[in-house]
Design a protein around this motif. Structure first.
Motif, PDB file in Angstrom:
ATOM      1  N   ALA A   1       0.867  -1.160  -0.058  1.00 25.05           N
ATOM      2  CA  ALA A   1       0.010  -0.080  -0.071  1.00 25.05           C
ATOM      3  C   ALA A   1       1.066   1.310  -0.027  1.00 25.05           C
ATOM      4  N   PRO A   2       1.767   1.505   0.903  1.00 27.49           N
ATOM      5  CA  PRO A   2       2.614   2.650   1.065  1.00 27.49           C
ATOM      6  C   PRO A   2       3.525   2.975  -0.552  1.00 27.49           C
ATOM      7  N   ALA A   3       3.954   1.809  -1.075  1.00 22.99           N
ATOM      8  CA  ALA A   3       4.715   2.112  -2.249  1.00 22.99           C
ATOM      9  C   ALA A   3       4.068   2.188  -3.174  1.00 22.99           C
TER      10      ALA A   3
ATOM     11  N   LEU B   1       5.973   4.852   6.384  1.00 23.41           N
ATOM     12  CA  LEU B   1       4.734   4.198   6.293  1.00 23.41           C
ATOM     13  C   LEU B   1       4.763   2.585   6.055  1.00 23.41           C
ATOM     14  N   ASP B   2       5.807   2.243   5.349  1.00 32.45           N
ATOM     15  CA  ASP B   2       6.048   0.849   5.113  1.00 32.45           C
ATOM     16  C   ASP B   2       6.775  -0.029   6.513  1.00 32.45           C
ATOM     17  N   ALA B   3       7.542   0.828   6.805  1.00 35.92           N
ATOM     18  CA  ALA B   3       8.157   0.432   8.251  1.00 35.92           C
ATOM     19  C   ALA B   3       7.073   0.350   9.248  1.00 35.92           C
ATOM     20  N   ALA B   4       6.341   1.249   9.244  1.00 39.34           N
ATOM     21  CA  ALA B   4       5.175   1.423  10.354  1.00 39.34           C
ATOM     22  C   ALA B   4       4.150   0.319  10.399  1.00 39.34           C
ATOM     23  N   LEU B   5       3.643   0.049   8.909  1.00 37.09           N
ATOM     24  CA  LEU B   5       2.691  -1.034   8.908  1.00 37.09           C
ATOM     25  C   LEU B   5       3.255  -2.387   8.982  1.00 37.09           C
ATOM     26  N   ALA B   6       4.451  -2.411   8.569  1.00 33.27           N
ATOM     27  CA  ALA B   6       5.070  -3.922   8.968  1.00 33.27           C
ATOM     28  C   ALA B   6       5.304  -4.124  10.330  1.00 33.27           C
ATOM     29  N   HIS B   7       5.819  -3.084  11.194  1.00 30.73           N
ATOM     30  CA  HIS B   7       5.648  -3.252  12.524  1.00 30.73           C
ATOM     31  C   HIS B   7       4.213  -3.471  13.218  1.00 30.73           C
TER      32      HIS B   7
END
Length: 374
Positions: free
Chosen positions: A200-202, A218-224
């Motif tokens: 989604a972020p990319a 955002l990608d790191a936050a959603l993975a977390h």
């Protein structure tokens, strides 16, 4: 003649498209028997299509993507089927002109809209996602429905996808108990996973104002977020993060899969069922579909492709009308569309074409009728 077209975004609703096409057809063939089933694929315009099919209109005051209250509409049928469109509560149209909030926009209002549908008596929900201003993985939606997302100090994390980096614990046990008794279908034309190069972020973050640094954050936050949810509910949370549709509408698809036990289906397939397309198709001898732009995205789950596939399976000819055409005749044929008529063939200036879409569509439909019906 059966008209089953989507909206021409920025110009005409699906209902208006059907009206103008009907007028043009009957100008060439007076008294022509025409039926219309305005369609949508789960994105913006989905509730409007349901209302045109006879659903009852309901409104709720909910939290917009930046926290400002907005009025959102959903549709409900007597037997308890609701059509809820997340863009009504959390869509880009609710942002101030030219102002994005990629890190902080929230889906909280979408959760409130789902609650309103439950309060109105919904026992099954078609949840259309698309056109979102958000990339919060559905955390805001789940919070509105009773979930708790806390930081290391035991305080609720701030709204939006960015603050999910601070998420320490998640608790979904407080979700509204009615959800467990409600069948929810996640209707989307997007099959992206939650994170990664196709996440989604990319893929969609830049459309919502996210810079390259914002996308990475955002990608790191959603993975977390997915890791914390895995600790809370088990390995299915990790599986759902990779599932088709998880990345829909800034990851709200993921929130629906994990927290609402939603079933993912291509949006156009769901909506054709809900809108009563099959009975209408059974009475038709010729089908007209369309949308504002016929392009490569059309071939990946958009309304015209779904309509054409169903009509072709029934052995019927399909032609399309559109604002602009960016597909080759070969691609159209592979999708089951015999021919496409573009408004830009009559008016090449995009601004004038959009402003005069109704009259241009009538002229186009009149020519279509002369080509195929006379």
């Amino acid at each position: 003649m059966l008209i089953a077209a989507d909206k021409f975004k920025g110009s005409l609703t699906a209902v208006e498209v059907a009206e103008h096409v009907t007028a043009g057809l009957r100008r060439a063939v007076p008294g022509l028997d025409v039926a219309a089933v305005p369609v949508a694929d789960g994105g913006d315009g989905t509730v409007a299509a349901a209302l045109a099919a006879g659903f009852t209109r309901h409104e709720a005051r909910v939290t917009g993507p930046t926290g400002t209250p907005v009025t959102a509409t959903f549709a409900l049928r007597d037997e308890g089927t609701a059509v809820v469109e997340m863009a009504e509560a959390s869509g880009l149209q609710h942002l101030p002109a030219g102002v994005f909030a990629p890190l902080t926009a929230t889906t909280y209002g979408t959760g409130e809209l789902l609650l309103a549908a439950l309060d109105a008596g919904a026992t099954s929900i078609v949840f259309g996602v698309g056109g979102s201003a958000t990339t919060d993985g559905g955390a805001g939606m789940l919070a509105a429905l009773g979930a708790r997302f806390l930081d290391a100090d035991g305080e609720p994390v701030a709204p939006g996808g960015g603050p999910l980096r601070d998420l320490a614990t998640a608790d979904l046990t407080g979700l509204d108990p009615r959800l467990a008794r409600t069948g929810i279908v996640l209707a989307s034309d997007v099959d992206n996973p939650l994170t990664g190069p196709k996440g989604a972020p990319a893929v969609y973050g830049p459309q919502k104002g996210a810079s390259e640094a914002d996308v990475a954050a955002l990608d790191a936050a959603l993975a977390h977020y997915a890791e914390v949810l895995e600790r809370a509910v088990g390995p299915t949370a990790a599986e759902h993060a990779l599932a088709p549709g998880a990345g829909a509408a800034g990851g709200i698809g993921y929130g629906a899969l994990v927290g609402l036990d939603a079933a993912f289906r291509p949006g156009i397939d769901v909506m054709l069922d809900v809108l009563g397309f099959a009975p209408a198709l059974a009475k038709a001898t010729f089908v007209i579909t369309g949308e504002g732009s016929l392009d490569t995205q059309t071939l990946h789950g958009k309304a015209p492709a779904g309509v054409a596939a169903a009509a072709r399976a029934a052995g019927l000819d399909v032609v399309a009308v559109c604002g602009r055409l960016q597909l080759t005749q070969e691609a159209l044929g592979a999708a089951g569309i015999r021919r496409a008529y573009a408004l830009t063939d009559l008016e090449p200036d995009p601004a004038r074409c959009m402003a005069e879409a109704g009259p241009l569509l009538e002229r186009t439909a009149e020519q279509l009728a002369r080509d195929f019906l006379i």
